[in-house]
Structures are given as structure tokens and as C-alpha cells.
Design a protein around this motif. Structure first.
Motif, PDB file in Angstrom:
ATOM      1  N   ILE A   1       0.832  -1.203   0.000  1.00  0.00           N
ATOM      2  CA  ILE A   1       0.000   0.000   0.000  1.00  0.00           C
ATOM      3  C   ILE A   1       0.866   1.252   0.000  1.00  0.00           C
ATOM      4  O   ILE A   1       0.626   2.200  -0.756  1.00  0.00           O
ATOM      5  N   ARG A   2       1.905   1.232   0.839  1.00  0.00           N
ATOM      6  CA  ARG A   2       2.798   2.396   0.967  1.00  0.00           C
ATOM      7  C   ARG A   2       3.544   2.668  -0.332  1.00  0.00           C
ATOM      8  O   ARG A   2       3.754   3.827  -0.708  1.00  0.00           O
ATOM      9  N   ARG A   3       3.953   1.610  -1.040  1.00  0.00           N
ATOM     10  CA  ARG A   3       4.771   1.784  -2.236  1.00  0.00           C
ATOM     11  C   ARG A   3       3.939   1.903  -3.523  1.00  0.00           C
ATOM     12  O   ARG A   3       4.493   1.985  -4.609  1.00  0.00           O
ATOM     13  N   HIS A   4       2.617   1.896  -3.384  1.00  0.00           N
ATOM     14  CA  HIS A   4       1.742   2.104  -4.542  1.00  0.00           C
ATOM     15  C   HIS A   4       0.803   3.281  -4.284  1.00  0.00           C
ATOM     16  O   HIS A   4      -0.433   3.130  -4.322  1.00  0.00           O
ATOM     17  N   PRO A   5       1.354   4.460  -4.044  1.00  0.00           N
ATOM     18  CA  PRO A   5       0.486   5.620  -3.775  1.00  0.00           C
ATOM     19  C   PRO A   5      -0.380   5.995  -4.973  1.00  0.00           C
ATOM     20  O   PRO A   5      -1.407   6.661  -4.808  1.00  0.00           O
ATOM     21  N   HIS A   6      -0.005   5.542  -6.169  1.00  0.00           N
ATOM     22  CA  HIS A   6      -0.811   5.813  -7.356  1.00  0.00           C
ATOM     23  C   HIS A   6      -2.055   4.927  -7.407  1.00  0.00           C
ATOM     24  O   HIS A   6      -2.978   5.187  -8.182  1.00  0.00           O
ATOM     25  N   VAL A   7      -2.076   3.874  -6.593  1.00  0.00           N
ATOM     26  CA  VAL A   7      -3.243   2.993  -6.514  1.00  0.00           C
ATOM     27  C   VAL A   7      -4.037   3.267  -5.240  1.00  0.00           C
ATOM     28  O   VAL A   7      -5.272   3.371  -5.277  1.00  0.00           O
ATOM     29  N   PHE A   8      -3.324   3.409  -4.120  1.00  0.00           N
ATOM     30  CA  PHE A   8      -3.988   3.554  -2.824  1.00  0.00           C
ATOM     31  C   PHE A   8      -3.934   4.987  -2.286  1.00  0.00           C
ATOM     32  O   PHE A   8      -4.400   5.247  -1.175  1.00  0.00           O
ATOM     33  N   GLY A   9      -3.356   5.911  -3.034  1.00  0.00           N
ATOM     34  CA  GLY A   9      -3.244   7.302  -2.602  1.00  0.00           C
ATOM     35  C   GLY A   9      -3.656   8.252  -3.699  1.00  0.00           C
ATOM     36  O   GLY A   9      -4.438   7.909  -4.594  1.00  0.00           O
ATOM     37  N   GLU A  10      -3.100   9.451  -3.646  1.00  0.00           N
ATOM     38  CA  GLU A  10      -3.499  10.500  -4.576  1.00  0.00           C
ATOM     39  C   GLU A  10      -2.442  10.786  -5.638  1.00  0.00           C
ATOM     40  O   GLU A  10      -2.579  11.739  -6.411  1.00  0.00           O
ATOM     41  N   VAL A  11      -1.380   9.989  -5.700  1.00  0.00           N
ATOM     42  CA  VAL A  11      -0.297  10.233  -6.649  1.00  0.00           C
ATOM     43  C   VAL A  11      -0.729   9.812  -8.054  1.00  0.00           C
ATOM     44  O   VAL A  11      -1.359   8.762  -8.238  1.00  0.00           O
ATOM     45  N   ASN A  12      -0.386  10.623  -9.042  1.00  0.00           N
ATOM     46  CA  ASN A  12      -0.663  10.296 -10.440  1.00  0.00           C
ATOM     47  C   ASN A  12       0.629   9.883 -11.135  1.00  0.00           C
ATOM     48  O   ASN A  12       1.674  10.484 -10.920  1.00  0.00           O
ATOM     49  N   VAL A  13       0.557   8.846 -11.955  1.00  0.00           N
ATOM     50  CA  VAL A  13       1.721   8.394 -12.715  1.00  0.00           C
ATOM     51  C   VAL A  13       1.341   8.293 -14.187  1.00  0.00           C
ATOM     52  O   VAL A  13       0.180   8.054 -14.526  1.00  0.00           O
ATOM     53  N   ASP A  14       2.346   8.472 -15.046  1.00  0.00           N
ATOM     54  CA  ASP A  14       2.113   8.450 -16.489  1.00  0.00           C
ATOM     55  C   ASP A  14       2.751   7.252 -17.183  1.00  0.00           C
ATOM     56  O   ASP A  14       2.487   7.013 -18.357  1.00  0.00           O
ATOM     57  N   SER A  15       3.624   6.517 -16.467  1.00  0.00           N
ATOM     58  CA  SER A  15       4.344   5.430 -17.118  1.00  0.00           C
ATOM     59  C   SER A  15       4.822   4.414 -16.097  1.00  0.00           C
ATOM     60  O   SER A  15       4.852   4.681 -14.886  1.00  0.00           O
ATOM     61  N   VAL A  16       5.211   3.244 -16.612  1.00  0.00           N
ATOM     62  CA  VAL A  16       5.784   2.201 -15.757  1.00  0.00           C
ATOM     63  C   VAL A  16       7.102   2.685 -15.154  1.00  0.00           C
ATOM     64  O   VAL A  16       7.403   2.399 -13.981  1.00  0.00           O
ATOM     65  N   ASP A  17       7.882   3.435 -15.921  1.00  0.00           N
ATOM     66  CA  ASP A  17       9.149   3.954 -15.412  1.00  0.00           C
ATOM     67  C   ASP A  17       8.920   4.862 -14.204  1.00  0.00           C
ATOM     68  O   ASP A  17       9.697   4.840 -13.247  1.00  0.00           O
ATOM     69  N   GLN A  18       7.865   5.643 -14.243  1.00  0.00           N
ATOM     70  CA  GLN A  18       7.560   6.515 -13.116  1.00  0.00           C
ATOM     71  C   GLN A  18       7.143   5.704 -11.891  1.00  0.00           C
ATOM     72  O   GLN A  18       7.484   6.041 -10.761  1.00  0.00           O
ATOM     73  N   VAL A  19       6.406   4.618 -12.123  1.00  0.00           N
ATOM     74  CA  VAL A  19       6.039   3.717 -11.025  1.00  0.00           C
ATOM     75  C   VAL A  19       7.300   3.160 -10.375  1.00  0.00           C
ATOM     76  O   VAL A  19       7.436   3.132  -9.142  1.00  0.00           O
ATOM     77  N   LYS A  20       8.251   2.698 -11.206  1.00  0.00           N
ATOM     78  CA  LYS A  20       9.498   2.137 -10.685  1.00  0.00           C
ATOM     79  C   LYS A  20      10.285   3.178  -9.898  1.00  0.00           C
ATOM     80  O   LYS A  20      10.844   2.879  -8.837  1.00  0.00           O
ATOM     81  N   GLN A  21      10.331   4.411 -10.413  1.00  0.00           N
ATOM     82  CA  GLN A  21      11.078   5.461  -9.720  1.00  0.00           C
ATOM     83  C   GLN A  21      10.435   5.798  -8.387  1.00  0.00           C
ATOM     84  O   GLN A  21      11.127   5.984  -7.382  1.00  0.00           O
ATOM     85  N   ASN A  22       9.108   5.876  -8.361  1.00  0.00           N
ATOM     86  CA  ASN A  22       8.416   6.137  -7.097  1.00  0.00           C
ATOM     87  C   ASN A  22       8.713   5.035  -6.088  1.00  0.00           C
ATOM     88  O   ASN A  22       8.934   5.289  -4.896  1.00  0.00           O
ATOM     89  N   TRP A  23       8.697   3.787  -6.569  1.00  0.00           N
ATOM     90  CA  TRP A  23       8.994   2.629  -5.694  1.00  0.00           C
ATOM     91  C   TRP A  23      10.388   2.775  -5.083  1.00  0.00           C
ATOM     92  O   TRP A  23      10.561   2.594  -3.875  1.00  0.00           O
ATOM     93  N   GLU A  24      11.369   3.088  -5.920  1.00  0.00           N
ATOM     94  CA  GLU A  24      12.743   3.216  -5.432  1.00  0.00           C
ATOM     95  C   GLU A  24      12.873   4.375  -4.450  1.00  0.00           C
ATOM     96  O   GLU A  24      13.585   4.271  -3.441  1.00  0.00           O
ATOM     97  N   ASP A  25      12.203   5.488  -4.735  1.00  0.00           N
ATOM     98  CA  ASP A  25      12.270   6.649  -3.835  1.00  0.00           C
ATOM     99  C   ASP A  25      11.656   6.329  -2.481  1.00  0.00           C
ATOM    100  O   ASP A  25      12.210   6.679  -1.431  1.00  0.00           O
ATOM    101  N   ILE A  26      10.495   5.674  -2.509  1.00  0.00           N
ATOM    102  CA  ILE A  26       9.829   5.310  -1.251  1.00  0.00           C
ATOM    103  C   ILE A  26      10.665   4.304  -0.481  1.00  0.00           C
ATOM    104  O   ILE A  26      10.830   4.409   0.748  1.00  0.00           O
TER     105      ILE A  26
END
Length: 283
Positions: A107-132
């Protein structure tokens, strides 16, 4: 996050089956009528089984055998439940803690699914994961500074198979700028390491030869990274091809392979190689 009643209903058979598995493992570990072998096990003695079962799952997936996948996943799940049972007995944690921990992490590492974060690509999902993930590690003291990558690299070296660790380490180092300007530099490094390995084989100690071999292998991993190739998958395929060819050689041999000359074995090998190549072309 909670499941609605309509979502939860189909899960009941799964939860019942999982509860039965937990109870069976607890009985196996019970001093009152349990299994002597299971009672002797510790987290450390079970390490080889965890690794073996994980690799058997991978093999079943590669084979595409659904019954085998389900069977091997069961064996791997047993290792998870058994580790949790041993930890529960000493008051450290239990399977519920394991499940809660991974659920919260997802849940914590998928804020684009369970939170308010918007993502435009898989690469952005991966970067958010690494940052978190980096933030979590820093909060736990596993990373002392945002500039320090070494603790993470050390963890990869400890926890992953060497070939996978080498790829992960090289990727992370490259991401912070520790990288060649172009692939020509990697090829120069490869030839340099190959020469040093050959020299070590002629005049150095076994330890130095081993070190130079490691340097050469690490450089090959970097070449694979530059060409977007998977060295682990490549080596797996080579192992399989070798076995297939060897099986054909054994199949046509009319005596022990040890009784053949090197030239005869080479001829059998080339014949097997050509036969498999023709079969792949026909497919």
C-alpha cells in the motif's frame, strides 16, 4: 484498506486452507507428538530448502507446467509458514505479522493505486517505488545518507545469487553516474580483465586467479547490461542447450564416452548441435 463483503466471500476457502496449513505445521513442530525432523530445524538449517524451493518454482514456471507450478509454490509456501512458526515459538513474530508487513508495504509503495499520486508510465512507477524504498531504509537507519549507496549494494551482495547481485550492483552504480561513457569503454575493460585473468593463470596464486575471474565475470555482466541482455537467463539457456546436445551424444554412442577419442566426441557433438538447430528451424 478493507475488503468489501463481496470481495471477501470468495477468499474464505483460501483462508480455510491456509489456516489448515498453519495448524499442520504447528503440529509438526509440537513437542507433544510432533515430527523429530521438524523439531530439529532452525531458521538457519532451513536456508538451503528456501533457496531450493524458490529455484524449483522458477523451473516449473519456465516449463509452463501449471500443476508443477502449483505444487512447487506449495513447497515454497511451506518454508514461509515454517519460518514463521519457528519465530512464533520464540515470541519474535508470526505469519500474521508477515502478512501485515507486506500488505502495508504494498500500500505504501503504490500511492498511485492507494493514494493521490498520479503516474504516467511504468518507469515513473518504478522510480516512485525506489524513492519510497530509499526513504524507508533511511528511516530504519539502513542508509546513513542519501549519498551513500554502499549499504544497499552490500545487501544485494549478501542476499542475491552472485550473477543477479552483480547485475543489480552494476545497475545501481550506473544510475548514480558510475558508468562508462559508451559501450566501447566496457569492451576495453573486458579485454583488460581477460588479459589479467590469463596472466594470473600463468603466474599467480589460486586466490588471485579467483579474483581475476570474478573481475572478468563482473565485466561480462556489465556488457550484458549495456546490451539489455539477461546474463542469468542466457546462462540458463546455455545449460539447457548443453544438456540437450549431451543427451543426443549419449543416445548415439555405442560405448562409454570415456572410450571415445576427443576427435570422435567432437564429431558426435557437432552432429548433435546440427540436429537440434534443424529441429528449431523446422519449428
Amino acid at each position: 484498506m478493507t475488503l468489501s463483503s463481496s470481495d471477501a466471500a470468495p477468499l474464505q476457502p483460501t483462508l480455510t486452507a491456509l489456516q489448515q496449513l498453519i495448524e499442520v505445521v504447528a503440529q509438526l513442530r509440537s513437542p507433544d507428538g510432533g515430527c523429530p525432523w521438524d523439531l530439529e530445524q532452525t531458521p538457519e538449517t532451513l536456508i538451503p530448502y528456501v533457496i531450493e524451493e524458490a529455484y524449483e518454482v522458477v523451473d516449473a514456471i519456465r516449463q509452463g507446467n501449471q500443476a508443477a507450478i502449483a505444487d512447487e509454490l506449495g513447497d515454497l509456501l511451506l518454508q514461509v509458514v515454517l519460518q514463521a512458526q519457528i519465530a512464533r515459538e520464540s515470541g519474535q513474530f508470526d505469519l500474521a505479522n508477515v502478512a501485515i508487513g507486506i500488505t502495508e508495504k504494498l500500500i505504501r509503495r503504490h500511492p498511485h493505486v492507494f493514494g493521490e499520486v498520479n503516474v504516467d508510465s511504468v518507469d515513473q512507477v518504478k522510480q516512485n517505488w525506489e524513492d519510497i524504498k530509499a526513504g524507508e531504509e533511511k528511516a530504519k537507519g539502513e542508509i546513513t545518507s542519501e549519498q551513500h549507496l554502499t549499504p544497499r549494494l552490500q545487501r544485494y551482495a549478501r542476499s542475491l545469487p552472485p550473477l543477479s547481485a552483480a547485475m543489480k550492483i552494476s545497475r545501481k552504480a550506473a544510475a548514480v553516474g558510475f558508468e562508462w561513457e559508451n559501450v566501447d569503454g566496457v569492451w576495453e575493460k573486458f579485454h583488460e580483465e581477460l588479459g589479467e585473468f590469463e596472466q594470473a593463470l600463468q603466474a599467480e596464486t589460486k586466490a588471485e586467479q579467483q579474483a581475476e575471474l570474478g573481475d572478468l565475470l563482473f565485466t561480462i555482466v556489465n556488457l550484458a547490461r549495456w546490451y539489455d541482455l539477461d546474463p542469468e537467463a542466457a546462462l540458463h539457456s546455455t545449460n539447457q542447450r548443453f544438456i540437450q546436445r549431451f543427451e543426443l551424444v549419449e543416445g548415439v554412442a555405442d560405448r562409454s564416452l570415456a572410450d571415445y577419442s576427443l576427435e570422435e566426441l567432437e564429431q558426435l557433438w557437432q552432429t548433435a548441435k546440427a540436429k537440434l538447430a534443424n529441429q528449431r528451424s523446422a519449428d
